[in-house]
Design a protein around this motif. Structure first.
Motif, PDB file in Angstrom:
ATOM      1  N   GLY A  32     -20.251  14.700  17.442  1.00  0.00           N
ATOM      2  CA  GLY A  32     -19.598  13.429  17.743  1.00  0.00           C
ATOM      3  C   GLY A  32     -20.486  12.345  18.289  1.00  0.00           C
ATOM      4  O   GLY A  32     -19.989  11.327  18.759  1.00  0.00           O
ATOM      5  N   THR A  36     -20.226  11.011  25.230  1.00  0.00           N
ATOM      6  CA  THR A  36     -19.433   9.790  25.400  1.00  0.00           C
ATOM      7  C   THR A  36     -19.075   9.134  24.071  1.00  0.00           C
ATOM      8  O   THR A  36     -18.454   8.070  24.062  1.00  0.00           O
ATOM      9  CB  THR A  36     -20.181   8.783  26.293  1.00  0.00           C
ATOM     10  OG1 THR A  36     -21.440   8.478  25.691  1.00  0.00           O
ATOM     11  CG2 THR A  36     -20.389   9.352  27.688  1.00  0.00           C
ATOM     12  N   VAL A  38     -17.099   8.387  20.615  1.00  0.00           N
ATOM     13  CA  VAL A  38     -15.662   8.303  20.368  1.00  0.00           C
ATOM     14  C   VAL A  38     -15.130   9.597  19.751  1.00  0.00           C
ATOM     15  O   VAL A  38     -14.094  10.117  20.188  1.00  0.00           O
ATOM     16  CB  VAL A  38     -15.341   7.092  19.457  1.00  0.00           C
ATOM     17  CG1 VAL A  38     -13.879   7.069  19.072  1.00  0.00           C
ATOM     18  CG2 VAL A  38     -15.738   5.801  20.125  1.00  0.00           C
ATOM     19  N   ILE A  39     -15.826  10.127  18.767  1.00  0.00           N
ATOM     20  CA  ILE A  39     -15.373  11.356  18.105  1.00  0.00           C
ATOM     21  C   ILE A  39     -15.349  12.518  19.091  1.00  0.00           C
ATOM     22  O   ILE A  39     -14.381  13.281  19.136  1.00  0.00           O
ATOM     23  CB  ILE A  39     -16.258  11.674  16.885  1.00  0.00           C
ATOM     24  CG1 ILE A  39     -16.078  10.599  15.825  1.00  0.00           C
ATOM     25  CG2 ILE A  39     -15.928  13.047  16.319  1.00  0.00           C
ATOM     26  CD1 ILE A  39     -17.028  10.698  14.663  1.00  0.00           C
ATOM     27  N   SER A  40     -16.384  12.639  19.898  1.00  0.00           N
ATOM     28  CA  SER A  40     -16.437  13.705  20.898  1.00  0.00           C
ATOM     29  C   SER A  40     -15.292  13.582  21.884  1.00  0.00           C
ATOM     30  O   SER A  40     -14.623  14.573  22.213  1.00  0.00           O
ATOM     31  CB  SER A  40     -17.762  13.671  21.656  1.00  0.00           C
ATOM     32  OG  SER A  40     -18.836  13.917  20.805  1.00  0.00           O
ATOM     33  N   ARG A  41     -15.030  12.389  22.358  1.00  0.00           N
ATOM     34  CA  ARG A  41     -13.955  12.191  23.329  1.00  0.00           C
ATOM     35  C   ARG A  41     -12.601  12.506  22.730  1.00  0.00           C
ATOM     36  O   ARG A  41     -11.718  13.046  23.395  1.00  0.00           O
ATOM     37  CB  ARG A  41     -14.006  10.772  23.871  1.00  0.00           C
ATOM     38  CG  ARG A  41     -15.262  10.557  24.733  1.00  0.00           C
ATOM     39  CD  ARG A  41     -15.303   9.230  25.365  1.00  0.00           C
ATOM     40  NE  ARG A  41     -14.132   9.098  26.255  1.00  0.00           N
ATOM     41  CZ  ARG A  41     -13.838   7.990  26.893  1.00  0.00           C
ATOM     42  NH1 ARG A  41     -14.594   6.928  26.759  1.00  0.00           N
ATOM     43  NH2 ARG A  41     -12.787   7.939  27.668  1.00  0.00           N
ATOM     44  N   ILE A  42     -12.413  12.199  21.452  1.00  0.00           N
ATOM     45  CA  ILE A  42     -11.154  12.535  20.776  1.00  0.00           C
ATOM     46  C   ILE A  42     -10.990  14.054  20.700  1.00  0.00           C
ATOM     47  O   ILE A  42      -9.916  14.592  20.996  1.00  0.00           O
ATOM     48  CB  ILE A  42     -11.092  11.893  19.373  1.00  0.00           C
ATOM     49  CG1 ILE A  42     -10.931  10.378  19.498  1.00  0.00           C
ATOM     50  CG2 ILE A  42      -9.955  12.491  18.544  1.00  0.00           C
ATOM     51  CD1 ILE A  42     -11.090   9.628  18.193  1.00  0.00           C
ATOM     52  N   ILE A  43     -12.066  14.755  20.314  1.00  0.00           N
ATOM     53  CA  ILE A  43     -12.007  16.214  20.221  1.00  0.00           C
ATOM     54  C   ILE A  43     -11.755  16.824  21.592  1.00  0.00           C
ATOM     55  O   ILE A  43     -10.903  17.710  21.739  1.00  0.00           O
ATOM     56  CB  ILE A  43     -13.291  16.772  19.580  1.00  0.00           C
ATOM     57  CG1 ILE A  43     -13.394  16.326  18.127  1.00  0.00           C
ATOM     58  CG2 ILE A  43     -13.323  18.306  19.680  1.00  0.00           C
ATOM     59  CD1 ILE A  43     -14.720  16.647  17.465  1.00  0.00           C
ATOM     60  N   TYR A  44     -12.461  16.368  22.618  1.00  0.00           N
ATOM     61  CA  TYR A  44     -12.254  16.882  23.977  1.00  0.00           C
ATOM     62  C   TYR A  44     -10.813  16.653  24.426  1.00  0.00           C
ATOM     63  O   TYR A  44     -10.192  17.522  25.041  1.00  0.00           O
ATOM     64  CB  TYR A  44     -13.207  16.216  24.964  1.00  0.00           C
ATOM     65  CG  TYR A  44     -14.674  16.523  24.767  1.00  0.00           C
ATOM     66  CD1 TYR A  44     -15.100  17.801  24.423  1.00  0.00           C
ATOM     67  CD2 TYR A  44     -15.628  15.539  24.942  1.00  0.00           C
ATOM     68  CE1 TYR A  44     -16.454  18.079  24.258  1.00  0.00           C
ATOM     69  CE2 TYR A  44     -16.977  15.806  24.779  1.00  0.00           C
ATOM     70  CZ  TYR A  44     -17.384  17.083  24.427  1.00  0.00           C
ATOM     71  OH  TYR A  44     -18.710  17.358  24.267  1.00  0.00           O
ATOM     72  N   THR A  45     -10.260  15.480  24.118  1.00  0.00           N
ATOM     73  CA  THR A  45      -8.883  15.161  24.508  1.00  0.00           C
ATOM     74  C   THR A  45      -7.884  16.042  23.770  1.00  0.00           C
ATOM     75  O   THR A  45      -6.923  16.540  24.365  1.00  0.00           O
ATOM     76  CB  THR A  45      -8.582  13.673  24.245  1.00  0.00           C
ATOM     77  OG1 THR A  45      -9.528  12.879  24.969  1.00  0.00           O
ATOM     78  CG2 THR A  45      -7.176  13.303  24.660  1.00  0.00           C
ATOM     79  N   LEU A  46      -8.115  16.267  22.473  1.00  0.00           N
ATOM     80  CA  LEU A  46      -7.216  17.134  21.706  1.00  0.00           C
ATOM     81  C   LEU A  46      -7.249  18.570  22.224  1.00  0.00           C
ATOM     82  O   LEU A  46      -6.212  19.236  22.302  1.00  0.00           O
ATOM     83  CB  LEU A  46      -7.585  17.101  20.212  1.00  0.00           C
ATOM     84  CG  LEU A  46      -7.255  15.813  19.477  1.00  0.00           C
ATOM     85  CD1 LEU A  46      -7.801  15.859  18.054  1.00  0.00           C
ATOM     86  CD2 LEU A  46      -5.752  15.559  19.472  1.00  0.00           C
TER      87      LEU A  46
END
Length: 74
Positions: A32, A36, A38-46
């Motif tokens: 991602g 920090t 965007v893709i990494s944060r989306i995966i972490y949030t999911l």
């Protein structure tokens, strides 16, 4: 269906944490664009939302597909 998706995301998260602990390599951050990104944060949030959803699995009775009787979860 939602239970399976949540479980798959938790498995991905667990494997990622394992790779961090064993190899010091964050696969999600690598994919991602950093922790920090965007893709990494989306995966972490999911993964986090999946963990919250799976808490409910601890308090639900499972229904057997064969006879539709509740199965005690120990």
């Amino acid at each position: 269906m939602l239970d399976r998706i949540a479980l798959i995301l938790l498995i991905i998260g667990g494997l990622n944490w394992g790779s961090i602990g064993i190899f010091q390599f964050d696969l999600v951050a690598w994919i991602g664009g950093g922790q920090t990104g965007v893709i990494s944060r989306i995966i972490y949030t999911l993964v986090a939302l999946s963990a919250l959803w799976c808490i409910s699995l601890l308090f639900r009775d499972r229904i057997s597909a064969e006879d539709n009787h509740p199965i005690a979860v120990n």
